[in-house]
Design an enzyme around this catalytic site. Sequence first.
Site, PDB file in Angstrom:
ATOM      1  N   HIS A  17      53.742  62.468  51.642  1.00  0.00           N
ATOM      2  CA  HIS A  17      53.875  63.591  51.075  1.00  0.00           C
ATOM      3  C   HIS A  17      52.459  64.315  50.344  1.00  0.00           C
ATOM      4  CE1 HIS A  17      57.969  62.322  51.568  1.00  0.00           C
ATOM      5  NE2 HIS A  17      58.276  63.573  51.563  1.00  0.00           N
ATOM      6  N   ARG A  54      59.876  73.190  61.030  1.00  0.00           N
ATOM      7  CA  ARG A  54      61.255  72.481  61.091  1.00  0.00           C
ATOM      8  C   ARG A  54      61.968  72.743  62.516  1.00  0.00           C
ATOM      9  NH1 ARG A  54      62.310  70.573  55.859  1.00  0.00           N
ATOM     10  NH2 ARG A  54      60.780  71.439  54.383  1.00  0.00           N
ATOM     11  N   GLN A  83      63.440  74.916  53.822  1.00  0.00           N
ATOM     12  CA  GLN A  83      64.455  74.352  54.570  1.00  0.00           C
ATOM     13  C   GLN A  83      65.339  75.401  55.095  1.00  0.00           C
ATOM     14  OE1 GLN A  83      66.573  71.057  53.277  1.00  0.00           O
ATOM     15  NE2 GLN A  83      64.717  69.794  52.955  1.00  0.00           N
ATOM     16  N   ARG A  96      63.425  58.775  45.440  1.00  0.00           N
ATOM     17  CA  ARG A  96      62.186  59.229  45.300  1.00  0.00           C
ATOM     18  C   ARG A  96      62.066  59.268  43.691  1.00  0.00           C
ATOM     19  NH1 ARG A  96      60.329  58.895  49.991  1.00  0.00           N
ATOM     20  NH2 ARG A  96      60.663  60.573  51.400  1.00  0.00           N
ATOM     21  N   LYS A 155      56.401  59.255  58.869  1.00  0.00           N
ATOM     22  CA  LYS A 155      56.697  60.854  58.222  1.00  0.00           C
ATOM     23  C   LYS A 155      55.798  61.288  57.616  1.00  0.00           C
ATOM     24  CE  LYS A 155      59.508  62.143  55.297  1.00  0.00           C
ATOM     25  NZ  LYS A 155      60.823  62.281  54.451  1.00  0.00           N
TER      26      LYS A 155
END
Length: 216
Positions: free
Chosen positions: A83, A150, A176, A25, A109
């Site tokens: 994103h 998640r 996360q 990225r 995604k």
Amino acid sequence: MDKAEDPIGQLEAYDGELPIVATNRNQWFGGKARDTGRLDTLFAASRFDSVAYVDIELETARAKEWILEEFRDNDVGLIISHHDFDTTPEKEVLTAIIDQCAGYGDVAKVAVYPEDLSDTLTLLTALHEATQAGIDAAGIAMGETGSHTRVVGHIYGSKLGYAPLLDDDSEYAPGQIPLGKLRALVEATRIDGTQLERIEAIEGDVAVPSELTLPN
């Protein structure tokens, strides 16, 4: 790859059994790579047998569609991702984005930023509808508000989960959940009667490899 000191060298040294998803990225998409040579480095990574997928941004796929076939020639799958670090699009818009990602790649995604819990429902609904339509999709709601997506995303069809090791102090996306904990939560919330293969890990997650991040 943008957060690894020597990603190509590390790929050469990798002798694990788990396949790798490689991504590189730049700052516009939440990473640290320079624009110059970014895709060349990712293309070099795609030549390794251990790399099963590369993750390419939807915006990049639109602008350089020709490069996608070059990646496919290296026998890797394509995850096309979008994103939104500021908000969660309306469901119709999010559905259209998923459709566009699926049109370019093998897995679509999306990662969005929820302002409240209703935004997480928007993401999960879009994922569920995409899955029902036969699309291999993955979705994440970032931040603490979205962290539960998640865990339960797989119920709605999400094909991928991302998690750091517990002892990894690198900077990761907010919300996360460490791999060992996420694995246990996913297994506990399965509704299809299947179970993940159990892995005996020593305390602290150290022995559990991350399935979806480049070792660093």
